[in-house]
Design a protein around this motif. Structure first.
Motif, PDB file in Angstrom:
ATOM      1  N   LEU A   1     103.433 -56.513 -14.262  1.00 13.31           N
ATOM      2  CA  LEU A   1     103.172 -56.803 -12.493  1.00 13.31           C
ATOM      3  C   LEU A   1     103.409 -58.353 -12.323  1.00 13.31           C
ATOM      4  O   LEU A   1     104.281 -59.070 -11.173  1.00 13.31           O
TER       5      LEU A   1
ATOM      6  N   ILE B   1     100.586 -53.305  -2.698  1.00 14.10           N
ATOM      7  CA  ILE B   1     100.350 -53.359  -3.890  1.00 14.10           C
ATOM      8  C   ILE B   1      99.268 -51.971  -3.282  1.00 14.10           C
ATOM      9  O   ILE B   1      97.997 -51.911  -2.959  1.00 14.10           O
TER      10      ILE B   1
ATOM     11  N   LEU C   1     104.143 -62.336  -8.410  1.00 16.31           N
ATOM     12  CA  LEU C   1     103.435 -62.506  -7.406  1.00 16.31           C
ATOM     13  C   LEU C   1     102.158 -63.700  -7.041  1.00 16.31           C
ATOM     14  O   LEU C   1     102.026 -63.604  -5.923  1.00 16.31           O
TER      15      LEU C   1
ATOM     16  N   ILE D   1      97.219 -55.918  -0.176  1.00 14.57           N
ATOM     17  CA  ILE D   1      96.795 -54.394  -1.496  1.00 14.57           C
ATOM     18  C   ILE D   1      96.606 -53.553  -0.505  1.00 14.57           C
ATOM     19  O   ILE D   1      95.569 -53.911   0.892  1.00 14.57           O
TER      20      ILE D   1
ATOM     21  N   THR E   1      99.811 -49.124  -9.133  1.00 20.31           N
ATOM     22  CA  THR E   1      99.014 -49.325 -10.170  1.00 20.31           C
ATOM     23  C   THR E   1      98.449 -48.132 -11.103  1.00 20.31           C
ATOM     24  O   THR E   1      98.211 -48.636 -12.374  1.00 20.31           O
TER      25      THR E   1
ATOM     26  N   VAL F   1     104.374 -50.986  -6.101  1.00 17.00           N
ATOM     27  CA  VAL F   1     104.650 -51.104  -7.042  1.00 17.00           C
ATOM     28  C   VAL F   1     102.707 -50.695  -6.809  1.00 17.00           C
ATOM     29  O   VAL F   1     101.405 -51.133  -6.697  1.00 17.00           O
TER      30      VAL F   1
ATOM     31  N   LYS G   1     102.601 -44.725  -2.253  1.00 16.19           N
ATOM     32  CA  LYS G   1     103.688 -45.557  -2.107  1.00 16.19           C
ATOM     33  C   LYS G   1     104.699 -44.690  -1.618  1.00 16.19           C
ATOM     34  O   LYS G   1     105.570 -45.062  -0.296  1.00 16.19           O
TER      35      LYS G   1
ATOM     36  N   VAL H   1     101.625 -61.173  -0.860  1.00 14.82           N
ATOM     37  CA  VAL H   1     101.271 -59.694  -1.791  1.00 14.82           C
ATOM     38  C   VAL H   1     100.432 -59.142  -0.466  1.00 14.82           C
ATOM     39  O   VAL H   1      99.360 -59.807   0.137  1.00 14.82           O
TER      40      VAL H   1
ATOM     41  N   LEU I   1      92.206 -57.419  -7.942  1.00  5.26           N
ATOM     42  CA  LEU I   1      92.842 -57.559  -7.342  1.00  5.26           C
ATOM     43  C   LEU I   1      92.475 -59.206  -6.381  1.00  5.26           C
ATOM     44  O   LEU I   1      93.301 -60.048  -6.311  1.00  5.26           O
TER      45      LEU I   1
END
Length: 116
Positions: free
Chosen positions: A44, A9, A50, A57, A32, A30, A16, A55, A72
């Protein structure tokens, strides 16, 4: 349900794109877009499953990134966090070799040319 077992994320599209060019693993990245309302987060959560994925971050070290990371951390307590140095502040402006090393430390395969 998505086939990816790892979801990273990030805040924005530039983050990205920067990560996509460095990694060789098949992961979902992903965006945000900085903020994450309840409805968007629920979308999401469901779209990327998720709760049942690895995952990561990876957000900026600025006010909005820190705020998002805190949210998150609360919503996805199982997620691992990757940090950029406050010297660089943003994922997108962090040198590629620094990003590659950070991703590799979380067991994400990277193109070795970025480890120089």
């Amino acid at each position: 349900m998505m086939a990816h077992e790892i979801v990273i994320i990030v805040e924005g599209l530039t983050d990205k794109r920067q990560i996509e060019k460095i990694i060789t693993d098949d992961v979902a990245i992903v965006c945000t877009n900085g903020t994450l309302g309840v409805e968007k987060f629920d979308d999401l959560l469901e779209t990327y499953d998720l709760d049942n994925k690895n995952v990561l971050i990876f957000v900026d070290e600025d006010y909005s990134g820190i705020k998002l990371r805190k949210q998150l951390r609360h919503e996805l307590p199982h997620a691992e966090h990757i940090y950029v140095s406050s010297e660089y502040r943003e994922v997108a402006t962090t040198p590629e070799h620094v990003l590659a090393t950070a991703l590799l430390s979380k067991r994400i395969a990277v193109n070795p040319i970025f480890l120089i």
